[in-house]
Write a protein that holds these residues in place. Structure first.
Motif, PDB file in Angstrom:
ATOM      1  N   SER A  27      61.660  97.555  53.934  1.00  0.00           N
ATOM      2  CA  SER A  27      62.614  96.406  54.370  1.00  0.00           C
ATOM      3  C   SER A  27      63.510  96.206  52.801  1.00  0.00           C
ATOM      4  O   SER A  27      63.151  96.341  52.064  1.00  0.00           O
ATOM      5  N   ASN A  29      66.881  93.228  52.151  1.00  0.00           N
ATOM      6  CA  ASN A  29      68.114  92.402  52.436  1.00  0.00           C
ATOM      7  C   ASN A  29      69.415  92.974  52.689  1.00  0.00           C
ATOM      8  O   ASN A  29      69.411  93.684  51.340  1.00  0.00           O
ATOM      9  N   THR A  44      63.556  97.871  58.092  1.00  0.00           N
ATOM     10  CA  THR A  44      64.213  96.473  58.970  1.00  0.00           C
ATOM     11  C   THR A  44      65.028  96.014  57.381  1.00  0.00           C
ATOM     12  O   THR A  44      64.858  96.318  55.995  1.00  0.00           O
ATOM     13  N   TYR A  46      67.630  92.921  56.421  1.00  0.00           N
ATOM     14  CA  TYR A  46      67.472  91.421  57.167  1.00  0.00           C
ATOM     15  C   TYR A  46      69.001  90.782  56.295  1.00  0.00           C
ATOM     16  O   TYR A  46      69.619  91.429  55.528  1.00  0.00           O
ATOM     17  N   GLY A  50      66.983  87.194  53.740  1.00  0.00           N
ATOM     18  CA  GLY A  50      65.302  87.857  53.613  1.00  0.00           C
ATOM     19  C   GLY A  50      64.933  86.662  54.568  1.00  0.00           C
ATOM     20  O   GLY A  50      65.236  86.597  55.903  1.00  0.00           O
ATOM     21  N   SER A  51      63.122  87.206  54.473  1.00  0.00           N
ATOM     22  CA  SER A  51      62.518  87.294  55.809  1.00  0.00           C
ATOM     23  C   SER A  51      62.023  85.101  56.105  1.00  0.00           C
ATOM     24  O   SER A  51      61.603  84.877  57.117  1.00  0.00           O
ATOM     25  N   SER A  79      65.180  88.609  65.138  1.00  0.00           N
ATOM     26  CA  SER A  79      65.491  87.014  65.418  1.00  0.00           C
ATOM     27  C   SER A  79      67.474  86.903  65.137  1.00  0.00           C
ATOM     28  O   SER A  79      67.692  87.782  64.242  1.00  0.00           O
ATOM     29  N   SER A 136      70.247  80.578  59.368  1.00  0.00           N
ATOM     30  CA  SER A 136      68.537  81.862  58.843  1.00  0.00           C
ATOM     31  C   SER A 136      68.983  83.061  59.357  1.00  0.00           C
ATOM     32  O   SER A 136      68.159  83.904  58.639  1.00  0.00           O
ATOM     33  N   GLN A 139      67.172  88.649  61.845  1.00  0.00           N
ATOM     34  CA  GLN A 139      66.302  90.855  60.754  1.00  0.00           C
ATOM     35  C   GLN A 139      65.736  91.291  61.987  1.00  0.00           C
ATOM     36  O   GLN A 139      66.323  91.528  63.340  1.00  0.00           O
ATOM     37  N   ASN A 141      65.421  95.938  63.502  1.00  0.00           N
ATOM     38  CA  ASN A 141      63.659  96.745  63.020  1.00  0.00           C
ATOM     39  C   ASN A 141      64.991  97.882  63.414  1.00  0.00           C
ATOM     40  O   ASN A 141      66.323  97.989  64.275  1.00  0.00           O
TER      41      ASN A 141
END
Length: 375
Positions: A27, A29, A44, A46, A50-51, A79, A136, A139, A141
């Motif tokens: 993953s 950022n 992933t 972001y 981040g998450s 998301s 926020s 995200q 994938n």
């Protein structure tokens, strides 16, 4: 003086120093891989927060993802939540930001974008934010998938699929023919809606045209007729099927079209202006959602997202109050207009509240006049 209160509770549930990085099940950022190309599958991306955090102000980051093979790259949004109309995620179908944007790009707000698959082996994303509110973020994938099946316009054929490319009769490299009259239907084969996204469209003139119907045959409601360079954009069924009919004359032809096929959960019933939900006098605490809405220009005269839902009522000459409240953690906007779908006159644009806030407008209606509320 009589008052008319409407409260719509919107349940907005949604959404380095190296130039090349090889990855597998990792993953990142987006700020840590800014300006790089990542080669690989199953990882992933972001936003910079981040998450568990928000992105920052004044961002401008981009990253390219390539499969490293003949496979396509698929982006699946887990998301998505940005400041609507100010902070954007751009998706480009290719190895850089000079590549064509995919249909619907740029994405902004809290509507979760549908999965996106590149037509080649690379896809590029870019995120920008302004200097005010931060949310926020996202995200995403990634995965690698085999190139989709191609379908040329073929008369009398019904295809059940949620993946593929749809071309005119000439396919990806040749023109369509003269004197064509072909009808073809695509269905999801599930309870999902089917979505056709046109990335290129060109017919010779208005005598060569494509009709699109919202259903399994040409007896279904006509969505629109398209010709010349009038690209249909993204078309999503309200049921499970879309039907296409193409007519050409005998005086020349052109390159036709390229479109991708996907399936998405069905949009809300009031996704389109023509299907606006009626608001009887005295309506209150009416729940609503913008989840799975489609990208259709609203024409309300307000600068706001094209992903929204519609409501309508008839004025009675009295003072009327329209109020809309967003779910906690999500911002929203409200437009009020009068007229008819496709020909609206703006009454008000409201975007004063922030996350979980309420947008309100009070005005004197005109008796017998139809009003539309877009959220």
């Amino acid at each position: 003086m009589k008052r008319f209160f409407l409260i719509i509770d919107l349940l907005l549930i949604f959404a380095f120093i190296f130039k090349s990085i090889n990855v597998n099940a990792q993953s990142y950022n987006i700020n840590t891989v800014n300006g790089t190309t990542i080669t690989g599958c199953s990882f992933t991306i972001y936003d910079s927060g981040g998450s568990g955090g928000n992105y920052s102000a004044n961002e401008n980051y981009s990253v390219t993802i390539c499969s490293g093979s003949s496979n396509n790259v698929k982006l699946t949004f887990i998301s998505f939540n940005t400041e609507s109309g100010y902070d954007y995620l751009y998706v480009y179908d290719g190895p850089n930001t000079g590549s064509p944007q995919v249909a619907g790009s740029p994405f902004s707000g809290s509507t979760l974008p549908a999965a996106i698959t590149s037509t080649g082996s690379c896809i590029t994303i870019r995120f920008t934010s302004d200097n005010s509110v931060q949310y926020s973020g996202f995200q995403i994938n990634t995965s690698c998938v085999a190139p989709p099946t191609s379908y040329n316009m073929t008369n009398g054929l019904t295809i059940n699929t949620c993946n593929g490319l749809f071309y005119d009769s000439g396919g990806p490299s040749a023109n369509y023919g003269n004197n064509e009259n072909r009808t073809m239907t695509f269905c999801s084969g599930t309870t999902d809606a089917i979505r056709i996204t046109f990335t290129a469209f060109q017919t010779q003139n208005s005598s060569d045209y494509l009709e699109i119907y919202n259903g399994p045959n040409t007896g279904s409601p006509l969505i629109g007729t398209y010709h010349s360079t009038n690209n249909p954009g993204t078309i999503t069924s309200t049921g499970t099927c879309l039907t296409f009919r193409f007519i050409s004359n005998n005086t020349g032809n052109s390159s036709g079209w390229t479109a991708s096929i996907s399936c998405v959960p069905p949009p809300p019933p009031n996704d389109l202006c023509i299907n606006a939900t009626p608001l009887p006098c005295g309506t209150s605490n009416l729940p609503g959602t913008t989840v799975n809405t489609t990208n259709v220009a609203h024409g309300t005269g307000c600068s706001m997202s094209n992903y929204g839902v519609w409501y309508t009522f008839t004025g009675d000459g009295q003072q009327t109050t329209i109020s809309s409240t967003a779910a906690s953690g999500y911002d929203h906007e409200m437009a009020i207009a009068t007229g008819t779908c496709g020909s609206l006159t703006n009454i008000a644009c409201r975007d004063a509240a922030l996350s979980g806030g309420t947008e309100t407008h009070t005005f004197i209606t005109t008796a017998g006049v139809n009003y539309y509320v877009y959220i």
